[in-house]
Design a protein around this motif. Structure first.
Motif, PDB file in Angstrom:
ATOM      1  N   ARG A 196      15.053  -5.163   3.797  1.00  0.00           N
ATOM      2  CA  ARG A 196      16.234  -5.983   4.087  1.00  0.00           C
ATOM      3  C   ARG A 196      15.871  -7.148   4.998  1.00  0.00           C
ATOM      4  N   TYR A 197      15.051  -6.875   6.015  1.00  0.00           N
ATOM      5  CA  TYR A 197      14.632  -7.931   6.936  1.00  0.00           C
ATOM      6  C   TYR A 197      13.839  -9.005   6.202  1.00  0.00           C
ATOM      7  N   MET A 198      12.886  -8.575   5.381  1.00  0.00           N
ATOM      8  CA  MET A 198      12.035  -9.534   4.680  1.00  0.00           C
ATOM      9  C   MET A 198      12.846 -10.405   3.724  1.00  0.00           C
ATOM     10  N   ARG A 199      13.831  -9.807   3.067  1.00  0.00           N
ATOM     11  CA  ARG A 199      14.662 -10.597   2.161  1.00  0.00           C
ATOM     12  C   ARG A 199      15.483 -11.629   2.924  1.00  0.00           C
ATOM     13  N   ARG A 200      15.929 -11.230   4.129  1.00  0.00           N
ATOM     14  CA  ARG A 200      16.693 -12.183   4.907  1.00  0.00           C
ATOM     15  C   ARG A 200      15.803 -13.317   5.407  1.00  0.00           C
ATOM     16  N   LEU A 201      14.542 -12.995   5.711  1.00  0.00           N
ATOM     17  CA  LEU A 201      13.592 -14.046   6.071  1.00  0.00           C
ATOM     18  C   LEU A 201      13.440 -15.050   4.937  1.00  0.00           C
ATOM     19  N   VAL A 202      13.263 -14.506   3.736  1.00  0.00           N
ATOM     20  CA  VAL A 202      13.098 -15.381   2.572  1.00  0.00           C
ATOM     21  C   VAL A 202      14.356 -16.203   2.338  1.00  0.00           C
ATOM     22  N   ALA A 211       7.336 -16.868   7.360  1.00  0.00           N
ATOM     23  CA  ALA A 211       8.009 -15.618   7.025  1.00  0.00           C
ATOM     24  C   ALA A 211       7.020 -14.462   6.996  1.00  0.00           C
ATOM     25  N   GLN A 212       5.804 -14.741   6.554  1.00  0.00           N
ATOM     26  CA  GLN A 212       4.760 -13.709   6.527  1.00  0.00           C
ATOM     27  C   GLN A 212       4.430 -13.243   7.942  1.00  0.00           C
ATOM     28  N   ASP A 213       4.341 -14.182   8.876  1.00  0.00           N
ATOM     29  CA  ASP A 213       4.022 -13.841  10.262  1.00  0.00           C
ATOM     30  C   ASP A 213       5.159 -13.043  10.898  1.00  0.00           C
ATOM     31  N   LEU A 214       6.410 -13.501  10.701  1.00  0.00           N
ATOM     32  CA  LEU A 214       7.552 -12.798  11.278  1.00  0.00           C
ATOM     33  C   LEU A 214       7.720 -11.407  10.674  1.00  0.00           C
ATOM     34  N   ALA A 215       7.470 -11.290   9.360  1.00  0.00           N
ATOM     35  CA  ALA A 215       7.579  -9.991   8.708  1.00  0.00           C
ATOM     36  C   ALA A 215       6.525  -9.028   9.237  1.00  0.00           C
ATOM     37  N   VAL A 241       1.348  -8.200   6.552  1.00  0.00           N
ATOM     38  CA  VAL A 241       2.113  -8.246   5.305  1.00  0.00           C
ATOM     39  C   VAL A 241       1.447  -9.229   4.347  1.00  0.00           C
ATOM     40  N   PRO A 242       1.058  -8.804   3.152  1.00  0.00           N
ATOM     41  CA  PRO A 242       0.428  -9.712   2.191  1.00  0.00           C
ATOM     42  C   PRO A 242       1.401 -10.802   1.744  1.00  0.00           C
ATOM     43  N   ARG A 243       0.859 -11.929   1.366  1.00  0.00           N
ATOM     44  CA  ARG A 243       1.679 -13.061   0.946  1.00  0.00           C
ATOM     45  C   ARG A 243       2.517 -12.734  -0.296  1.00  0.00           C
ATOM     46  N   TYR A 244       1.925 -11.926  -1.200  1.00  0.00           N
ATOM     47  CA  TYR A 244       2.645 -11.652  -2.444  1.00  0.00           C
ATOM     48  C   TYR A 244       3.960 -10.914  -2.197  1.00  0.00           C
ATOM     49  N   MET A 245       4.048 -10.139  -1.090  1.00  0.00           N
ATOM     50  CA  MET A 245       5.294  -9.427  -0.805  1.00  0.00           C
ATOM     51  C   MET A 245       6.416 -10.404  -0.472  1.00  0.00           C
ATOM     52  N   ILE A 246       6.072 -11.476   0.200  1.00  0.00           N
ATOM     53  CA  ILE A 246       7.072 -12.508   0.498  1.00  0.00           C
ATOM     54  C   ILE A 246       7.456 -13.231  -0.786  1.00  0.00           C
ATOM     55  N   GLU A 247       6.457 -13.592  -1.570  1.00  0.00           N
ATOM     56  CA  GLU A 247       6.727 -14.349  -2.794  1.00  0.00           C
ATOM     57  C   GLU A 247       7.488 -13.523  -3.819  1.00  0.00           C
TER      58      GLU A 247
END
Length: 674
Positions: A196-202, A211-215, A241-247
């Motif tokens: 949920r946090y990562m999606r809100r970052l995106v 977003a990768q650093d904050l996640a 957190v790998p970049r692909y998880m954000i993307e």
């Protein structure tokens, strides 16, 4: 659960011998009996290993009496695990059933008789065909399979499907999952909150790297909050957190676009397209492409000989021909062959194998191979499914080996004995100027090309009913076909839409304003306008044109069937209504994404990140560099406080005024003016 069961399975369920079961089904199939135990059974004959002429009877489950059907359902119930419905599992169950069938039929309530033990030893001493391999099975394995059958029916004879089949086995990241000492419930809780946090970052203004650093920092906090702190550096490593998880969550970026850049959001909304212009108004088959030696006229008056796309059934010598009249310089196209193949399949059914020549003109065979994957080895009908293992059903003849291609001899017979009856036949050599026109140009067929096709069909029908010599011993192709049907042979039909799907390919397409572009046109659907991702996959026909295109999302799941987008007249009010509807649909998709993400204060998150960072240390001076006396004086003046500077300037002003007064008095005493 199976829709059809064989006679041996029917015998086991009913509790009679296999011979009696087969006899009962045969009477129903042949029409000698209209019912069995008060039920109107539905019976069919299918190709099989063994049996009469390689055929066996099957009965449809839903036509069985209620008590027999209930018994079958109980025997076929699924075990605790998930039953696998793959072709491999079905073959495995069928093979094991044939191995233990003598034990099932043995009337041994105590299951401990000498006869039963002797039968198990006899089965173990033989070789058996299991899942395509010839193996020997142990007594223990036979007993285990028999027990599994008694408990779970046919479904107990194959391995269970994994409970987690198709599910991701990584909770957060593989490194984090292996490093933390949490149980699965705790890991799942962390993963849910982190997602949920990562999606809100995106969905916020942060770029991917930020977003990768904050996640990563958030994951560190979630980890240490559950009493696990392996040290600063190790924690950073396992929580990276790998970049692909954000993307992977990039579709949530649309929320930020809507909230902070309404112009860009409006530009990306689905729109209608207007125009100022007014609107007005397709057991072994041998394939070959062969020229037909009949001269006919094209629409423009020029003469040519047509090409025949031919399909020969080796078992009966029946031949299917599609005539194509090409323009000058043209050749047979893939779409011509595919259409002819579809016509043949609609009339004869789907072949199991194709046998054809080599050469560049047969490149279309690879596409036909896709269609042949619709047939199982036993001739049953299945639905075409992409992603299955590619097994070629195309057999290539050796180059320059005409004897291996029986269709070559058939064409020689057709040309000499049948096509020669039609006006315009030139006998394969236009330069020899056949009998009707010695010394002159040959006379073309007098009618249209459609009339020529009807005449060709008539002579082919004569060929079909004419007795043939050689291995067919005076039996005609039509009679051979009729005999096979009377003996229970059934053709394999296939839905033409499914066959067309076999001649399509999957391609990625970018979603722009709720539509995709394929074959020079825009395609759209309500589901596509609600879709917030930017890429989809589309099944596009290789050579035909569809009115609907299957569209799949980025996870490979069917999203919708897109249709050609409608153009509206420039001043048509219906266009405005459609535009508003599309805007609402796009907003609905965005609202669905918003409901999946929590609110997040980005500045507060940044402040948390800054507060957790260690302070920057101030180094001790190694020396001091001074300046000249004048520079020192200048530095002192620059660092002088404001009140002292003001007092100093006042003193200078007073001193200057006093000097001026003194100078004035001196001039006056000396009598000098000005």
């Amino acid at each position: 659960m199976a829709d059809w069961i064989a006679s041996d399975t029917f015998a086991v369920i009913v509790g009679i011998s296999e011979r009696k079961a087969r006899s009962a089904l045969e009477r129903v199939f042949s029409g000698k009996s209209t019912s069995w135990r008060g039920a109107s059974l539905i019976v069919r004959e299918v190709p099989s290993r063994g049996g009469r002429s390689g055929m066996r009877y099957q009965v449809r489950v839903d036509s069985l009496p209620v008590d027999i059907r209930s018994r079958f359902e109980e025997l076929s119930k699924e075990p605790c695990g998930l039953i696998s419905h793959s072709l491999k599992a079905q073959r495995e169950r069928e093979d094991w059933f044939h191995v233990i069938k003598p034990l099932i039929e043995l009337d041994d309530p105590l299951q401990r008789s000498v006869a039963r033990a002797a039968l198990i030893d006899e089965i173990a001493a033989k070789e058996h065909r299991i899942d395509g391999q010839t193996i020997k099975v142990t007594v223990r394995t036979i007993r285990r399979k028999l027990e599994a059958y008694r408990k779970n029916g046919l479904s107990g004879l194959s391995k269970d499907k994994r409970n987690d089949a198709g599910k991701s086995r990584v909770i957060v990241t593989r490194l984090w999952d292996q490093a933390v000492p949490f149980d699965d419930e705790t890991k799942e809780a962390v993963a849910e909150e982190f997602l949920r946090y990562m999606r809100r970052l995106v969905a916020g203004p942060a770029q991917t790297s930020n977003a990768q650093d904050l996640a990563s920092y958030k994951l560190q906090g979630l980890t240490t909050a559950r009493a696990f702190d392996p040290g600063s550096e190790e924690l950073k490593r396992i929580c990276q957190v790998p970049r692909y998880m954000i993307e992977r969550e990039k579709q949530f970026k649309q929320i930020h676009l809507y909230n902070h850049d309404r112009k860009a959001y409006d530009d990306a909304k689905p729109r209608i397209r207007r125009t100022r212009k007014g609107l007005l108004p397709m057991d072994i088959i041998v394939a070959d492409i062969h020229p037909v030696d009949i001269l006919c006229r094209r629409a423009d008056g020029s003469t040519a000989t047509p090409r025949a796309i031919a399909w020969l059934d080796v078992a009966t010598n029946r031949i299917w021909i599609t005539l194509v009249l090409l323009e000058k310089g043209e050749g047979i196209r893939n779409v011509d062959v595919i259409d002819s193949f579809r016509e043949m399949v609609s009339e004869w059914g789907l072949p199991r194998k194709l046998y054809m020549d080599n050469g560049s003109e047969y490149n279309w065979a690879d596409f036909v191979d896709d269609g042949l994957k619709l047939v199982l080895p036993n001739g049953s009908r299945i639905t075409y499914e992409y992603g299955t293992r590619k097994v070629s059903n195309i057999v290539r003849a050796k180059p320059y080996n005409a004897a291996a291609k029986p269709i070559e001899g058939i064409f020689a017979v057709l040309e000499k004995n049948f096509f020669s009856l039609i006006t315009g036949w030139i006998g394969g050599d236009r330069m020899k100027k056949k009998t009707a026109n010695v010394g002159r140009e040959p006379t073309p067929y007098p009618g249209s090309f459609e009339e020529l096709k009807r005449d060709i069909a008539d002579v082919l029908r004569w060929y079909d009913i004419k007795p043939q010599t050689g291995e067919f011993k005076g039996i005609s192709p039509s009679e051979l076909w009729t005999r096979a049907v009377a003996e229970g042979w059934q053709r394999v039909d296939v839905d033409e839409r499914v066959l067309l799907l076999a001649f399509s390919e999957e391609k990625p397409r970018k979603v722009r304003q709720g539509a995709i572009r394929c074959n020079g046109w825009y395609w759209t659907a309500p589901e596509l306008r609600r879709y917030q991702g930017d890429m989809v996959s589309v099944r596009i026909p290789k050579y035909h044109h569809w009115t609907k295109l299957p569209v799949y999302d980025e996870k490979g799941e069917l999203l919708c069937f897109a249709e050609p987008d409608t153009q509206y007249d420039f001043m048509d009010p219906l266009g405005a209504i459609e535009a508003a509807q599309r805007s609402r649909e796009h907003k609905q998709g965005l609202d669905e994404l918003s409901r999946k993400t929590p609110k997040l204060n980005m500045l507060q998150e940044v402040r948390k990140r800054i507060a957790a960072a260690p302070p920057v240390p101030l180094p001790a001076p190694s020396g001091r560099i001074g300046g000249s006396e004048k520079a020192e004086e200048l530095v002192a003046l620059l660092s002088e406080p404001e009140d002292m500077r003001h007092a100093r300037e006042q003193r200078k002003l007073i001193e200057k005024n006093e000097n001026f007064l003194k100078l004035t008095r001196t001039f006056r005493r000396s009598g000098t003016r000005g």
